[in-house]
Scaffold this active site. Structure first.
Site, PDB file in Angstrom:
ATOM      1  NE  ARG A  77      -4.259   8.137 -18.185  1.00 17.88           N
ATOM      2  CZ  ARG A  77      -5.027   7.339 -18.405  1.00 17.88           C
ATOM      3  NH1 ARG A  77      -6.334   7.224 -18.445  1.00 17.88           N
ATOM      4  NH2 ARG A  77      -4.375   6.168 -19.164  1.00 17.88           N
ATOM      5  CG  ASN A 136      -0.486   5.529 -22.244  1.00 14.38           C
ATOM      6  OD1 ASN A 136       0.470   5.105 -21.509  1.00 14.38           O
ATOM      7  ND2 ASN A 136      -1.688   5.482 -21.602  1.00 14.38           N
ATOM      8  N   GLY A 137       2.177   4.144 -23.469  1.00 11.15           N
ATOM      9  CA  GLY A 137       2.656   2.557 -23.677  1.00 11.15           C
ATOM     10  C   GLY A 137       4.052   2.354 -23.870  1.00 11.15           C
ATOM     11  CE  LYS A 166      -5.227   4.078  -0.517  1.00  8.31           C
ATOM     12  NZ  LYS A 166      -5.802   3.005  -1.321  1.00  8.31           N
TER      13      LYS A 166
HETATM   14  C1  F6R Z   1      -3.801   2.338  -4.437  1.00  6.15           C
HETATM   15  C2  F6R Z   1      -4.150   2.012  -5.925  1.00  6.15           C
HETATM   16  C3  F6R Z   1      -3.610   1.020  -6.627  1.00  6.15           C
HETATM   17  C4  F6R Z   1      -4.468   0.246  -7.391  1.00  6.15           C
HETATM   18  C5  F6R Z   1      -3.752  -0.459  -8.289  1.00  6.15           C
HETATM   19  C6  F6R Z   1      -4.767  -1.137  -9.266  1.00  6.15           C
HETATM   20  O1  F6R Z   1      -4.580   3.381  -3.910  1.00  6.15           O
HETATM   21  O2  F6R Z   1      -5.075   2.849  -6.213  1.00  6.15           O
HETATM   22  O3  F6R Z   1      -2.829   0.262  -5.767  1.00  6.15           O
HETATM   23  O4  F6R Z   1      -5.475  -0.358  -6.794  1.00  6.15           O
HETATM   24  O5  F6R Z   1      -2.615   0.015  -9.143  1.00  6.15           O
HETATM   25  O6  F6R Z   1      -5.443  -0.314 -10.089  1.00  6.15           O
HETATM   26  P1  F6R Z   1      -6.854  -0.896 -10.972  1.00  6.15           P
HETATM   27  O7  F6R Z   1      -7.725  -1.070  -9.563  1.00  6.15           O
HETATM   28  O8  F6R Z   1      -7.469   0.182 -11.383  1.00  6.15           O
HETATM   29  O9  F6R Z   1      -6.711  -2.164 -11.469  1.00  6.15           O
END
Ligand code: F6R
Length: 616
Positions: free
Chosen positions: A27, A101-102, A492
């Site tokens: 995380r 968390n938060g 990436k």
């Molecule tokens: C990049 C990556 C982030 C997530 C972004 C949104 O590799 O993983 O850019 O795409 O933080 O996260 P989700 O998709 O979980 O809402």
């Protein structure tokens, strides 16, 4: 982003807590800590900046004997990532420990009040106020009732929280609650568990309960969990969900890193996603709660997402507009949330794309869309996530757990999931016949094999790494749907190799970024055999004329590109232009990974990044 874990039962708490924190490493975090209640009724803990491995070393020489405890991985928001700011935090007497968390938005005001009434603080965090508020509640009318003390304390909080609390004067009792930040609990024969997400729980059970906002749960050593809702009413039969990920899905299984494993898992992920989706009437998408007539009346689709998921949204836009002839807007959730004049009408459908299902910005946007009367459809990877629970319909992409912080398999699965939605819409709106839909679906079914072919060519990406050595910047270009591929490839590279990468639609390059180009400057150009091929080849020529080191991502047999570029990442011919992004991006994922490894970085845990961004 911050991981919360807790356990009470018959086993040594610290053993599971440390393992669970390790599982939550993905995380993103910068410090970690654990606290247990000892058999003699005292709190013992260790915490430190840095990795869980470091915490483990400290724990091995500390006395952490006890069967009830809490643990935390912290991603700093308020206060530097130091030992003193790491969680758990204690009250003044050292009898109550909390992990959080938060963000507690009114912490400054609360801290002032608490200090004026004699409390002393040991950290710079917003979280510590919670320990002191519980201390006051425990000393007052809630004395002897930890759940009530926690509830009373939370009544004074503004912001978001997932909390786990233990008290030396209530040994064996673990109280947890949430508001806006995720938390799941599980009851087993050897005790009761809590965690920020299902990953650490997969090793102990397959049944978990997602707490609702403002639920307060009391976990007991016999494994029982008593939950009361925001009004204090007992939740008689909380809905349990079954985790369909086996614990081994989150292990390396022979790979050197999770990113390598997850890149390789993409063909199977797409096969799972597509399985059973073709039915008598076209695409089976029961997850959509709109009727065929309602779907037919959709006149505008708004896709909201962040980061990599936003890029999947860009590809979705191309598919929905091309196949279903519906105009699509793709919005960054963080921008959308503050666009007060955003226009929607009765025929607007909202799609949120979020692999974690917990991204705070995306959830806020979805709630706002619902408030404006829109049907919200979620595309997510995480079962029972907040996005799934709060949306009108949810399509799970079933990519399996993604442990590497940089998203790979969730990206391509989200893209293909959105293509299913596009085909479903196309059929409902009469833009395609069933036969045409079936043909497109069969094209999608070819993606896994095309991906396998690209994976076999990873040596090409490894070879291209030399173009990035001793460089500080790079440019990624692509046109139309493959501008999304360029954006994702550049993201990436930035995320894991810390090398700057600018991504642009190729035709825009001459309006500014071309000034970056000088001898040896690396430019990655996605130039498949599509209707803009000639235009993109011209852009390659413009780059080469200025001395750029061009790495092309091109279709097998493309002689023109082969003649122009010394480095080509070859992609097998795809049956449809819209398939290319899902296949070609694998090269860019592998290229980023090789560049990062060449620079000596940990590709799974890039600095400053969190997998699940649960704060705004
Ligand atoms: C990049 C990556 C982030 C997530 C972004 C949104 O590799 O993983 O850019 O795409 O933080 O996260 P989700 O998709 O979980 O809402």
């Amino acid at each position: 982003m911050c991981g919360v874990v807790g356990y009470t039962g018959t086993r040594q708490a610290s053993e599971w807590l440390l393992d669970a924190l390790q599982t939550l490493e993905y995380r993103g975090y910068d410090s970690a800590g654990v606290q247990v209640v000892s058999p003699s009724g005292n709190l013992h803990g260790v915490k430190c900046a840095g990795r869980v491995a470091h915490l483990r070393e400290r724990a091995s020489v500390a006395n952490l004997n006890g069967t009830c405890g809490i643990g935390h991985t912290r991603w700093a928001t308020h206060g530097a990532p130091t030992d003193r700011n790491a969680h758990p935090h204690l009250d003044c007497r050292g009898r109550i420990a909390i992990v959080h968390n938060g963000i507690i938005e009114n912490y400054q005001q609360l801290k002032r009040q608490l200090m004026m009434s004699g409390h002393t603080f040991s950290s710079d965090t917003d979280s510590e106020v919670v320990a002191h508020l519980i201390e006051d509640a425990w000393a007052g009318p809630a004395s002897g009732n930890l759940a009530l003390a926690v509830r009373n304390a939370c009544d004074r909080l503004e912001g978001s929280w997932a909390l786990a609390v233990v008290c030396a004067d209530a040994p064996g009792t673990l109280v947890v609650t949430r508001n806006g930040s995720p938390l799941v609990v599980a009851s087993t024969e050897d005790g009761a568990y809590v965690a920020s997400d299902v990953m650490p729980l997969a090793s102990v059970t397959s049944r978990v309960v997602q707490l609702q906002d403002r639920d307060v749960a009391t976990l007991s050593p016999d494994g029982s969990i008593a939950i009361s809702d925001r009004d204090g009413r007992v939740v008689e039969h909380p809905t349990a969900i079954t985790i369909d990920w086996d614990a081994s899905a989150a292990t390396l299984g022979g790979y050197s890193d999770f990113m390598a494993k997850e890149i390789t898992e993409q063909p199977e992920a797409i096969e799972r996603l597509l399985s059973g989706r073709l039915g008598e009437h076209g695409i089976e998408l029961d997850e959509l709660t709109l009727t065929k007539a309602e779907l037919a009346s959709v006149r505008h689709v708004v896709i909201i997402a962040c980061g990599t998921s936003y890029h999947a949204g860009l590809a979705a836009k191309s598919a929905i507009e091309r196949w279903a002839r519906v105009p699509v807007s793709v919005e960054y959730a963080s921008e959308f949330n503050y666009d007060e004049e955003y226009i929607v009408d009765d025929n607007t459908m909202c799609v949120i794309i979020t692999q974690s299902g917990e991204t705070a910005d995306t959830l806020t946007a979805a709630r706002r869309m619902k408030g404006m009367g829109c049907n919200v459809f979620a595309i997510t990877n995480v079962l029972g996530s907040t996005a799934a629970r709060e949306s009108d319909g949810t399509l799970y992409v079933q990519a399996g757990p993604e442990v590497a912080v940089a998203s790979t398999k969730a990206y391509t699965a989200q893209m293909v999931a959105s293509y299913l939605l596009a085909l479903r819409l196309a059929l409902a709106k009469g833009c395609m016949t069933r036969e045409e839909v079936v043909k497109h679906f069969h094209d999608l079914e070819r993606i896994p094999d095309l991906m396998r072919e690209v994976l076999k060519r990873r040596w090409q990406d490894k070879q291209a790494v030399r173009f990035f050595r001793n460089k500080t910047s790079s440019l990624y270009l692509g046109r139309n749907v493959n501008s999304a591929t360029a954006f994702e490839g550049a993201l990436k590279l930035k995320e894991i190799s810390y090398l700057h990468a600018e991504a642009y639609p190729a035709g825009e390059m001459k309006h500014g970024p071309i000034a970056l180009i000088e001898g040896g400057f690396p430019v990655v150009v996605v130039v498949p055999a599509d209707h803009v091929h000639d235009k993109t080849v011209s852009n390659i020529q413009e780059c080469l004329a200025r001395g750029a080191a061009v790495i092309a991502v091109a279709t097998d047999g493309d002689e023109r590109v082969a003649k122009l570029c010394s480095e080509v990442l070859w992609v097998p011919r795809c049956p449809n232009e819209l398939i290319v992004p899902a296949v070609s991006v694998l090269h860019l994922q592998m290229l980023a990974r090789y560049v990062a490894r060449d620079r000596g970085y940990d590709v799974d845990k890039p600095r400053n990044l969190a997998k699940s961004v649960t704060v705004e």
